[in-house]
Design a protein around this motif. Sequence first.
Motif, PDB file in Angstrom:
ATOM      1  N   THR A 178       0.850  -1.180   0.000  1.00 19.34           N
ATOM      2  CA  THR A 178       0.000   0.000   0.000  1.00 19.34           C
ATOM      3  C   THR A 178       0.887   1.231   0.000  1.00 19.34           C
ATOM      4  OG1 THR A 178      -1.708  -1.180   1.251  1.00 19.34           O
ATOM      5  CG2 THR A 178      -1.807   1.234   1.252  1.00 19.34           C
ATOM      6  N   ARG A 179       0.697   2.091  -0.965  1.00 19.47           N
ATOM      7  CA  ARG A 179       1.522   3.298  -1.047  1.00 19.47           C
ATOM      8  C   ARG A 179       1.388   4.099   0.245  1.00 19.47           C
ATOM      9  NH1 ARG A 179       3.975   4.330  -5.695  1.00 19.47           N
ATOM     10  NH2 ARG A 179       3.329   3.164  -7.547  1.00 19.47           N
ATOM     11  N   GLY A 180       2.501   4.598   0.707  1.00 20.40           N
ATOM     12  CA  GLY A 180       2.538   5.262   1.998  1.00 20.40           C
ATOM     13  C   GLY A 180       3.196   4.378   3.038  1.00 20.40           C
ATOM     14  N   TYR A 181       3.185   3.064   2.780  1.00 14.93           N
ATOM     15  CA  TYR A 181       3.812   2.096   3.680  1.00 14.93           C
ATOM     16  C   TYR A 181       4.818   1.209   2.944  1.00 14.93           C
ATOM     17  CZ  TYR A 181      -0.152   3.506   6.527  1.00 14.93           C
ATOM     18  OH  TYR A 181      -1.068   4.253   7.219  1.00 14.93           O
ATOM     19  N   MET A 182       4.828   1.292   1.626  1.00 12.14           N
ATOM     20  CA  MET A 182       5.720   0.454   0.831  1.00 12.14           C
ATOM     21  C   MET A 182       7.161   0.942   0.914  1.00 12.14           C
ATOM     22  SD  MET A 182       3.274   0.090  -2.526  1.00 12.14           S
ATOM     23  CE  MET A 182       4.451  -0.826  -3.510  1.00 12.14           C
ATOM     24  N   ALA A 183       8.084  -0.008   0.958  1.00 11.95           N
ATOM     25  CA  ALA A 183       9.507   0.321   0.911  1.00 11.95           C
ATOM     26  C   ALA A 183       9.858   0.765  -0.510  1.00 11.95           C
ATOM     27  CB  ALA A 183      10.336  -0.897   1.303  1.00 11.95           C
ATOM     28  N   PRO A 184      10.930   1.542  -0.671  1.00 14.44           N
ATOM     29  CA  PRO A 184      11.299   2.034  -2.009  1.00 14.44           C
ATOM     30  C   PRO A 184      11.423   0.933  -3.054  1.00 14.44           C
ATOM     31  CG  PRO A 184      12.565   3.174  -0.337  1.00 14.44           C
ATOM     32  CD  PRO A 184      11.813   2.097   0.376  1.00 14.44           C
ATOM     33  N   GLU A 185      11.977  -0.227  -2.667  1.00 16.60           N
ATOM     34  CA  GLU A 185      12.143  -1.303  -3.646  1.00 16.60           C
ATOM     35  C   GLU A 185      10.798  -1.852  -4.114  1.00 16.60           C
ATOM     36  OE1 GLU A 185      12.715  -3.120   0.514  1.00 16.60           O
ATOM     37  OE2 GLU A 185      13.294  -1.296  -0.579  1.00 16.60           O
ATOM     38  N   GLN A 186       9.778  -1.803  -3.238  1.00 17.39           N
ATOM     39  CA  GLN A 186       8.446  -2.244  -3.645  1.00 17.39           C
ATOM     40  C   GLN A 186       7.813  -1.236  -4.597  1.00 17.39           C
ATOM     41  OE1 GLN A 186       7.096  -2.887   0.569  1.00 17.39           O
ATOM     42  NE2 GLN A 186       6.135  -4.701  -0.310  1.00 17.39           N
ATOM     43  N   VAL A 187       8.018   0.045  -4.316  1.00 17.74           N
ATOM     44  CA  VAL A 187       7.476   1.090  -5.193  1.00 17.74           C
ATOM     45  C   VAL A 187       8.059   0.964  -6.594  1.00 17.74           C
ATOM     46  CG1 VAL A 187       7.330   3.582  -5.574  1.00 17.74           C
ATOM     47  CG2 VAL A 187       7.090   2.663  -3.260  1.00 17.74           C
ATOM     48  N   ARG A 188       9.328   0.561  -6.661  1.00 15.29           N
ATOM     49  CA  ARG A 188       9.985   0.402  -7.964  1.00 15.29           C
ATOM     50  C   ARG A 188       9.592  -0.897  -8.658  1.00 15.29           C
ATOM     51  NH1 ARG A 188      14.522   2.588  -4.982  1.00 15.29           N
ATOM     52  NH2 ARG A 188      15.278   0.461  -4.628  1.00 15.29           N
ATOM     53  N   GLY A 189       8.731  -1.696  -8.017  1.00 14.92           N
ATOM     54  CA  GLY A 189       8.268  -2.931  -8.643  1.00 14.92           C
ATOM     55  C   GLY A 189       8.975  -4.171  -8.175  1.00 14.92           C
ATOM     56  N   GLY A 190       9.893  -4.035  -7.213  1.00 18.48           N
ATOM     57  CA  GLY A 190      10.606  -5.190  -6.696  1.00 18.48           C
ATOM     58  C   GLY A 190       9.751  -5.981  -5.723  1.00 18.48           C
ATOM     59  N   ALA A 191      10.152  -7.227  -5.477  1.00 14.17           N
ATOM     60  CA  ALA A 191       9.383  -8.096  -4.587  1.00 14.17           C
ATOM     61  C   ALA A 191       9.555  -7.710  -3.128  1.00 14.17           C
ATOM     62  CB  ALA A 191       9.803  -9.551  -4.795  1.00 14.17           C
ATOM     63  N   GLY A 192      10.718  -7.168  -2.771  1.00 19.56           N
ATOM     64  CA  GLY A 192      10.971  -6.822  -1.381  1.00 19.56           C
ATOM     65  C   GLY A 192      11.414  -8.025  -0.572  1.00 19.56           C
ATOM     66  N   ASP A 193      11.882  -7.759   0.639  1.00 16.54           N
ATOM     67  CA  ASP A 193      12.293  -8.835   1.533  1.00 16.54           C
ATOM     68  C   ASP A 193      11.917  -8.448   2.955  1.00 16.54           C
ATOM     69  OD1 ASP A 193      14.210  -6.960   2.314  1.00 16.54           O
ATOM     70  OD2 ASP A 193      15.790  -7.857   1.086  1.00 16.54           O
ATOM     71  N   ALA A 194      12.520  -9.102   3.935  1.00 21.37           N
ATOM     72  CA  ALA A 194      12.164  -8.841   5.331  1.00 21.37           C
ATOM     73  C   ALA A 194      12.345  -7.371   5.694  1.00 21.37           C
ATOM     74  CB  ALA A 194      13.004  -9.729   6.249  1.00 21.37           C
ATOM     75  N   ARG A 195      13.334  -6.729   5.091  1.00 20.93           N
ATOM     76  CA  ARG A 195      13.580  -5.313   5.384  1.00 20.93           C
ATOM     77  C   ARG A 195      12.410  -4.436   4.942  1.00 20.93           C
ATOM     78  NH1 ARG A 195      19.324  -5.256   2.457  1.00 20.93           N
ATOM     79  NH2 ARG A 195      18.009  -6.511   1.063  1.00 20.93           N
ATOM     80  N   SER A 196      11.670  -4.887   3.934  1.00 22.08           N
ATOM     81  CA  SER A 196      10.498  -4.130   3.467  1.00 22.08           C
ATOM     82  C   SER A 196       9.418  -4.091   4.546  1.00 22.08           C
ATOM     83  CB  SER A 196       9.942  -4.763   2.189  1.00 22.08           C
ATOM     84  OG  SER A 196      10.945  -4.895   1.202  1.00 22.08           O
ATOM     85  N   ASP A 197       9.244  -5.211   5.251  1.00 24.23           N
ATOM     86  CA  ASP A 197       8.275  -5.249   6.351  1.00 24.23           C
ATOM     87  C   ASP A 197       8.693  -4.307   7.474  1.00 24.23           C
ATOM     88  OD1 ASP A 197       6.682  -7.090   5.074  1.00 24.23           O
ATOM     89  OD2 ASP A 197       7.395  -8.826   6.214  1.00 24.23           O
ATOM     90  N   ILE A 198       9.995  -4.296   7.780  1.00 24.31           N
ATOM     91  CA  ILE A 198      10.496  -3.420   8.842  1.00 24.31           C
ATOM     92  C   ILE A 198      10.309  -1.957   8.455  1.00 24.31           C
ATOM     93  CG2 ILE A 198      12.515  -2.767  10.194  1.00 24.31           C
ATOM     94  CD1 ILE A 198      11.351  -5.553  10.788  1.00 24.31           C
ATOM     95  N   PHE A 199      10.531  -1.641   7.192  1.00 24.12           N
ATOM     96  CA  PHE A 199      10.327  -0.269   6.707  1.00 24.12           C
ATOM     97  C   PHE A 199       8.879   0.156   6.941  1.00 24.12           C
ATOM     98  CE2 PHE A 199       9.040   2.840   3.572  1.00 24.12           C
ATOM     99  CZ  PHE A 199      10.093   3.748   3.543  1.00 24.12           C
ATOM    100  N   ALA A 200       7.936  -0.727   6.616  1.00 23.08           N
ATOM    101  CA  ALA A 200       6.515  -0.400   6.775  1.00 23.08           C
ATOM    102  C   ALA A 200       6.156  -0.204   8.244  1.00 23.08           C
ATOM    103  CB  ALA A 200       5.656  -1.504   6.170  1.00 23.08           C
ATOM    104  N   LEU A 201       6.777  -1.000   9.115  1.00 24.33           N
ATOM    105  CA  LEU A 201       6.504  -0.876  10.550  1.00 24.33           C
ATOM    106  C   LEU A 201       7.011   0.450  11.087  1.00 24.33           C
ATOM    107  CD1 LEU A 201       5.606  -2.021  13.281  1.00 24.33           C
ATOM    108  CD2 LEU A 201       7.825  -3.186  13.433  1.00 24.33           C
TER     109      LEU A 201
END
Length: 201
Positions: A178-201
């Motif tokens: 969800t935009r506003g909570y997505m990590a930069p790599e997700q916004v760019r279309g990447g799958a993301g990893d555990a760090r993406s969840d931490i970014f959202a938190l």
Amino acid sequence: MSWPDDFLETPAFDLVARALQADMIGKTVSNYRIEERLGSGGMGVVYRATDTRLQRPVALKFLPEAYHEARATATLNHPNICTIHEIGAHEGRQFIAMELLEGKTLKQELGAGSWEPGRSVDIAIQVANALEAAHEKGIIHRDIKPANIFITQSGVVKVLDFGIARMPDSAEPQQFGTRGYMAPEQVRGGAGDARSDIFAL
């Protein structure tokens, strides 16, 4: 048949969706008797149901499409993660039967008024504990946000929608988050990893 008050202003697609959802009330899917529609969102429709085999209330969520990673996330067993009881299919639609929670989402709580900083810390710790348990099994949530964080009446935090999480080695072109909570790599279309969840938190 009675028409909704906003019939003239409602798109035809939404009217059909409402009719289909209402038609599920009273039906039995697998061993779950559907009793009430609880809500809907981008990731599916949720109903209150009764497990007729074990005589317990459950939440039954129908997903808009099949998620092959859902079975892996059903192995998660943690007090801060909503428990998945069963994953199945009904008339071509995948469903997830999970524990029925009483309380409010963090999104609802935030919209209710004032908020104490200490409570924010407590909620963040409980969510972090849930994510740690998932990440240890290689499972990534992908959509941590207030609407997916549930606070029970006893104050226990439950992370929702782990049923649409992914394993880090899975190839899945569809973007989640969800935009506003997505990590930069997700916004760019990447799958993301555990760090993406931490970014959202």
